[in-house]
Design an enzyme around this catalytic site. Structure first.
Site, short mmCIF file in Angstrom:
data_model
loop_
_atom_site.label_atom_id
_atom_site.label_comp_id
_atom_site.label_asym_id
_atom_site.label_seq_id
_atom_site.Cartn_x
_atom_site.Cartn_y
_atom_site.Cartn_z
N ASP A 35 26.87 0.74 -20.52
CA ASP A 35 26.50 -0.46 -21.28
C ASP A 35 27.60 -1.05 -22.17
OD1 ASP A 35 24.30 1.00 -20.52
OD2 ASP A 35 23.40 1.11 -22.49
N GLU A 217 15.14 -0.47 -22.65
CA GLU A 217 16.44 -0.13 -23.19
C GLU A 217 17.16 -1.41 -23.62
OE1 GLU A 217 17.76 3.94 -21.18
OE2 GLU A 217 18.04 2.29 -19.80
C1 FRU Z 1 21.17 2.16 -20.84
C2 FRU Z 1 21.25 3.48 -21.58
C3 FRU Z 1 20.88 3.27 -23.05
C4 FRU Z 1 21.59 4.41 -23.72
C5 FRU Z 1 22.86 4.52 -22.91
C6 FRU Z 1 23.39 5.92 -22.76
O1 FRU Z 1 21.96 2.08 -19.71
O2 FRU Z 1 20.43 4.44 -20.96
O3 FRU Z 1 19.50 3.23 -23.30
O4 FRU Z 1 21.83 4.15 -25.06
O5 FRU Z 1 22.57 3.98 -21.64
O6 FRU Z 1 24.66 5.92 -22.20
#
Ligand code: FRU
Length: 484
Positions: A35, A217
């Site tokens: 992300d 998320e």
């Molecule tokens: C989304 C996610 C978020 C988390 C991160 C962990 O892709 O699962 O919810 O903070 O990636 O790398």
């Protein structure tokens, strides 16, 4: 050695040459990214952080990588901003956001830790702050500033992550993804006067239909063109006409009841109809544009070739608008400053398979207008040689778009074809196609729909052909993008 220094030293020693990476899409110098985080402006520059595991090609203990740009196209790498080095984030510095304050540049992220409770290992996700000057960041003493037990009892302490912060007249607000103990996803809202002392306010938005997955998320919430928009990336969705299976990135459009702190949405769309897109986040540019960046991959579709030492990249940032209750997306206009070697064709007939002189390459910005003709299927085949190609097809008779990367060198049986409805049926088509070595982003009809897809083939596969089962009259305009 401390974990930040260790990461920087490892990167310095192992970083790949820029030739091995995309030209203008943010990718890791080495290792894995997911992300985008902390997309914000500070001291006149755009800052982008990202979920980063420098030491491997797969997801691992999460750090925050960092880069800066003056124009959202040319990015400069900075030292790693966060490493999982405190008891409250020892199992990862997960996603979050950033904001410019009078105290400095503040990062708000999720600290992940585990505790043994009644013989069971339980995960805790809490919200934490690091304060910096745009170059280096220090976690504050008071961390974590928001913990799960500030919320109602039946809200998950384990799935409570990805804070997005913004400022209003009366103080700071923050949304985070969460779910109830019976598995309903929602976004929770917090308030603080000073960024340090937070209180729980409300459930900003939720899903009572069961259609939008189990956990939202990376939420983001903002006003745009007199409406409000909530972006979230739900896990575990079932496919329907609008969405594909698994993780999606969803745009909810609606109105914000400020008194009740409740967002009521009436329109729900997929943000990207390609194969590789997840966890987008937006920022407001100094000149007032709402710009979104996202991860150009998702959790079920890692197709990186075995020998490649970097894993995945971001999309090209996009400007967002809301018009007639729908979201419109276009590549940030700064990309046009890098247009070189323009080639233009007008009113060309495409019947069967056609190629055009000067229309080829793997780093380019091309607009294809289908102004007339009669056909059922029209395909643009890119990144092509005798062995490989990736196809974008308009199936006019079915009112569908199809992306097919079956022949793009994948050696895993991962998703290769996506077929999706055209949201606004039409007879005239305009496709803007951005290629950057290993990716294709297609903006359909001025950004009514966008399709992002990656393919990792040799750059020698650089032909482009147009295939029509009837006759199409096309206008073409193509520029190379030269960033160096
Ligand atoms: C989304 C996610 C978020 C988390 C991160 C962990 O892709 O699962 O919810 O903070 O990636 O790398």
């Amino acid at each position: 050695m401390d974990k930040l220094k260790k990461a920087d030293a490892y990167i310095e020693k192992n970083k790949l040459s820029s030739k091995e990476l995309p030209e203008f899409h943010v990718a890791p110098q080495i290792g894995w990214i997911n992300d985008p985080n902390g997309f914000s402006y500070y001291n006149g520059k755009a800052h982008l952080f990202y979920q980063f595991h420098p030491y491997g090609k797969e997801w691992g203990p999460m750090h925050w990588g960092h880069c800066v740009s003056s124009d959202l196209i040319k990015w400069e790498y900075c030292p790693v901003a966060l490493a999982p080095d405190m008891d409250y984030d020892v199992d990862g510095c997960f996603s979050g956001s950033a904001i410019a304050t009078d105290k400095g540049h503040m990062l708000v992220y999720t600290g992940v830790s585990h505790e043994e409770i009644n013989g069971e290992r339980q995960e805790f996700q809490n919200q934490c702050i690091a304060l910096g000057d745009g170059k280096s960041y220090k976690k504050i003493e008071k961390n974590p500033v928001i913990t799960g037990d500030m919320m109602p009892e039946n809200f998950s302490r384990e799935h409570f992550r990805d804070p997005k912060v913004w400022k209003e007249d009366d103080g700071y607000y923050l949304v985070a993804g969460n779910k109830t103990s019976d598995g309903k996803p929602h976004v929770v809202l917090f308030y603080s006067e000073n960024m340090y002392d937070w209180k729980y306010v409300s459930v900003l938005a939720e899903d009572n239909t069961g259609k939008y997955g189990t956990m939202w998320e990376c939420p983001d919430f903002f006003e745009l063109d007199k409406r409000h928009v909530l972006i979230a990336s739900p896990q575990d969705m079932c496919a329907d006409e609008e969405f594909h299976n698994g993780n999606n990135s969803v745009c909810f459009i609606g109105d914000y009841d400020r008194k009740q702190h409740k967002f009521n949405y009436d329109e729900v769309y997929a943000l990207d109809d390609g194969i590789d897109f997840y966890a987008p986040q937006t920022t407001l540019t100094p000149d007032g544009r709402r710009v979104m960046i996202g991860w150009m991959q998702s959790w079920d579709s890692n197709i990186r070739p075995e020998g490649q030492k970097w894993s995945s990249m971001m999309i090209l940032p996009r400007e967002l608008k809301v018009k007639d209750g729908k979201i419109l997306q276009s590549p940030v206009r700064e990309i046009e400053n890098y247009h070189r070697n323009g080639v233009r064709y007008e009113k060309q007939e495409v019947e069967g398979t056609c190629r055009f002189d000067g229309i080829k390459g793997r780093v380019l910005d091309m607009t294809v207008e289908i102004a007339g003709g009669d056909f059922r299927e029209f395909t643009i085949s890119v990144a092509q040689n005798e062995q490989f190609h990736t196809d974008f097809s308009i199936l006019q008779h079915k009112n569908r778009i199809e992306i097919d990367r079956t022949y793009s060198g994948m050696v895993r049986d991962a998703n290769a074809i996506r077929r999706i409805k055209v949201k606004s049926p039409c007879k005239k088509w305009k496709l803007r196609i951005i290629l950057d070595k290993y990716s294709m982003e297609v903006f359909l009809n001025d950004g009514q729909q966008v399709f992002s897809t990656t393919f990792y083939t040799s750059l020698e596969a650089d032909q482009i052909s147009f295939v029509c089962d009837g006759k199409a009259i096309v206008n073409l305009e193509k520029y190379d993008i030269v960033v160096a």
